[in-house]
Design an enzyme around this catalytic site. Structure first.
Site, PDB file in Angstrom:
ATOM      1  N   LYS A   1      18.526  10.127  18.612  1.00  8.68           N
ATOM      2  CA  LYS A   1      19.605  11.118  18.521  1.00  8.68           C
ATOM      3  C   LYS A   1      19.407  12.196  19.590  1.00  8.68           C
ATOM      4  O   LYS A   1      20.362  12.644  20.211  1.00  8.68           O
ATOM      5  CB  LYS A   1      19.660  11.769  17.130  1.00  8.68           C
ATOM      6  CG  LYS A   1      20.748  12.836  17.051  1.00  8.68           C
ATOM      7  CD  LYS A   1      20.856  13.441  15.692  1.00  8.68           C
ATOM      8  CE  LYS A   1      19.766  14.435  15.428  1.00  8.68           C
ATOM      9  NZ  LYS A   1      19.895  15.687  16.228  1.00  8.68           N
TER      10      LYS A   1
ATOM     11  N   LEU B   1      12.456  17.364   6.371  1.00 11.56           N
ATOM     12  CA  LEU B   1      12.507  15.923   6.636  1.00 11.56           C
ATOM     13  C   LEU B   1      13.649  15.254   5.883  1.00 11.56           C
ATOM     14  O   LEU B   1      13.972  15.631   4.757  1.00 11.56           O
ATOM     15  CB  LEU B   1      11.170  15.286   6.239  1.00 11.56           C
ATOM     16  CG  LEU B   1       9.938  15.891   6.933  1.00 11.56           C
ATOM     17  CD1 LEU B   1       8.672  15.183   6.466  1.00 11.56           C
ATOM     18  CD2 LEU B   1      10.054  15.823   8.450  1.00 11.56           C
TER      19      LEU B   1
ATOM     20  N   ALA C   1      16.104  11.188   5.879  1.00 12.03           N
ATOM     21  CA  ALA C   1      15.907   9.738   6.027  1.00 12.03           C
ATOM     22  C   ALA C   1      15.659   9.335   7.483  1.00 12.03           C
ATOM     23  O   ALA C   1      15.005   8.322   7.746  1.00 12.03           O
ATOM     24  CB  ALA C   1      17.118   8.997   5.469  1.00 12.03           C
ATOM     25  N   GLY C   2      16.182  10.119   8.441  1.00 13.97           N
ATOM     26  CA  GLY C   2      15.930   9.817   9.858  1.00 13.97           C
ATOM     27  C   GLY C   2      14.429   9.913  10.160  1.00 13.97           C
ATOM     28  O   GLY C   2      13.853   9.045  10.823  1.00 13.97           O
ATOM     29  N   HIS C   3      13.781  10.969   9.660  1.00 10.60           N
ATOM     30  CA  HIS C   3      12.331  11.087   9.851  1.00 10.60           C
ATOM     31  C   HIS C   3      11.621   9.941   9.116  1.00 10.60           C
ATOM     32  O   HIS C   3      10.624   9.406   9.600  1.00 10.60           O
ATOM     33  CB  HIS C   3      11.819  12.421   9.301  1.00 10.60           C
ATOM     34  CG  HIS C   3      12.379  13.624   9.995  1.00 10.60           C
ATOM     35  ND1 HIS C   3      13.293  14.464   9.417  1.00 10.60           N
ATOM     36  CD2 HIS C   3      12.141  14.120  11.238  1.00 10.60           C
ATOM     37  CE1 HIS C   3      13.592  15.443  10.257  1.00 10.60           C
ATOM     38  NE2 HIS C   3      12.921  15.254  11.374  1.00 10.60           N
TER      39      HIS C   3
ATOM     40  N   MET D   1      22.079  11.890  11.169  1.00 10.42           N
ATOM     41  CA  MET D   1      21.279  12.769  10.297  1.00 10.42           C
ATOM     42  C   MET D   1      20.558  13.817  11.147  1.00 10.42           C
ATOM     43  O   MET D   1      20.025  13.506  12.210  1.00 10.42           O
ATOM     44  CB  MET D   1      20.285  11.952   9.505  1.00 10.42           C
ATOM     45  CG  MET D   1      20.969  11.151   8.443  1.00 10.42           C
ATOM     46  SD  MET D   1      19.822  10.615   7.192  1.00 10.42           S
ATOM     47  CE  MET D   1      20.933   9.612   6.228  1.00 10.42           C
ATOM     48  N   SER D   2      20.575  15.046  10.650  1.00  9.72           N
ATOM     49  CA  SER D   2      19.961  16.151  11.382  1.00  9.72           C
ATOM     50  C   SER D   2      19.679  17.276  10.389  1.00  9.72           C
ATOM     51  O   SER D   2      20.455  17.490   9.449  1.00  9.72           O
ATOM     52  CB  SER D   2      20.942  16.664  12.440  1.00  9.72           C
ATOM     53  OG  SER D   2      20.566  17.948  12.869  1.00  9.72           O
TER      54      SER D   2
ATOM     55  N   ARG E   1      20.060  20.238  10.988  1.00 14.17           N
ATOM     56  CA  ARG E   1      21.094  21.264  11.162  1.00 14.17           C
ATOM     57  C   ARG E   1      22.389  20.910  10.420  1.00 14.17           C
ATOM     58  O   ARG E   1      23.282  21.758  10.330  1.00 14.17           O
ATOM     59  CB  ARG E   1      21.345  21.535  12.642  1.00 14.17           C
ATOM     60  CG  ARG E   1      20.150  22.266  13.277  1.00 14.17           C
ATOM     61  CD  ARG E   1      20.421  22.710  14.693  1.00 14.17           C
ATOM     62  NE  ARG E   1      19.396  23.624  15.184  1.00 14.17           N
ATOM     63  CZ  ARG E   1      18.384  23.300  15.992  1.00 14.17           C
ATOM     64  NH1 ARG E   1      18.237  22.058  16.415  1.00 14.17           N
ATOM     65  NH2 ARG E   1      17.519  24.208  16.381  1.00 14.17           N
TER      66      ARG E   1
END
Ligand code: PAF
Length: 287
Positions: A155, A37, A39-41, A190-191, A193
């Site tokens: 995204k 996880l 910051a996007g989550h 953000m990802s 990956r």
């Protein structure tokens, strides 16, 4: 103070937890994830807390959505960090099942969800079976959790459209909400990956968002030569060191080629660099 986080692994325990809230008429929001996880989550969970009384997050690295030569085994798994982040947010339940809990008879023979017309284009053309795996696991998770609302990041634009279509076509009683992409200060989406990027690859990674933004500006300034814009976007990514799978302008409501006069567009791309395959998109609105 954040609510305390209960970790649930077995589907029947999850159902019991959810039933207690349902009996009281309370609203439930669900955020499905594959963990690692960031910051996007975090922004998905924050939005979820605004929409419901209780938030359930799942962490399940779904083998059915990975191809045979993809990164299922290497996909970053960081359960301790994930729990720590979730305990700082207002998530109440972390559902973290094992593969056998989700595919008790094996993943090869499980019933599957297909979304024809959307699952084989763009990322689906490069990752055969991927969106069947996503649509299948999300359907299973939604059936287990039975939330009022489920949240997904924009995204993964194609994924979001496929999940919306599956929910509508299969009459699932859930509202699907898309949440704006969270970006690093230099624009990189953000990802999980992004972890695969070496420092020199991370340095050029913001070129993806830059190329998308240039295309958005051209579209919003009236350009309709989609083929030329796609070629320019592809070449700019190649020049920066990427191997683009595609760079495409599409109708944002259908993901098909835009009709003459389409006003709501999306520029979508997937590009590889080193071990990473990064995806991103921006919307373009025309007068
Ligand atoms: O976007 C993801 O993390 C996954 O594709 C999802 C929606 C959790 C399904 O496994």
């Amino acid at each position: 103070m954040a609510k305390s986080l209960e970790v649930v692994a077995r589907p029947h325990e999850l159902r019991e937890r959810v039933a207690q809230w349902r009996r009281k008429g309370e609203r439930i929001a669900f955020v499905p994830t594959m963990g690692n996880l960031h910051a996007g989550h975090g922004s998905l969970v924050s939005r979820a807390t605004e929409l419901a009384d209780h938030v359930i997050v799942s962490i399940f690295v779904n083998p059915l959505q990975f191809g045979p030569n993809e990164d299922f085994a290497a996909y970053p798994r960081t359960p301790a960090d994930d729990r720590q982040l979730l305990s700082l947010l207002d998530a109440e339940v972390l559902f973290a099942p094992e593969v056998d809990d989700i595919y008790p008879r094996g993943q090869e023979t499980t019933a599957r969800v297909h979304v024809p017309g959307l699952e084989d284009i763009l990322c689906g053309a490069f990752r055969p079976g991927h969106f069947m795996g996503v649509a299948t696991v999300v359907t299973k998770l939604l059936n287990l959790v039975q939330p009022d609302v489920a949240l997904f990041g924009e995204k993964d634009f194609q994924q979001l459209m496929i999940i919306r279509r599956a929910a509508i076509d299969l009459c699932m009683p859930v509202e699907i909400v898309g949440v704006q992409t969270t970006r690093e200060p230099d624009g990189l989406a953000m990802s999980s990956r992004n972890r695969y990027l070496k420092p020199e690859q991370r340095a050029v990674a913001p070129q993806i968002f830059a190329a998308l933004q240039r295309t958005r500006l051209a579209l919003e300034s009236g350009s309709s030569d989609y083929a030329a814009l796609e070629k320019a976007g592809t070449e700019s990514l190649q020049k920066a060191g990427f191997r683009p799978d595609y760079f495409a302008v599409r109708d944002a409501n259908t993901l098909q080629l835009p009709e003459v006069g389409s006003k709501d567009l999306v520029v979508v791309t997937a590009a590889r660099i080193g071990r990473a395959r990064l995806i991103d998109n921006v919307r373009a609105q025309r007068a």
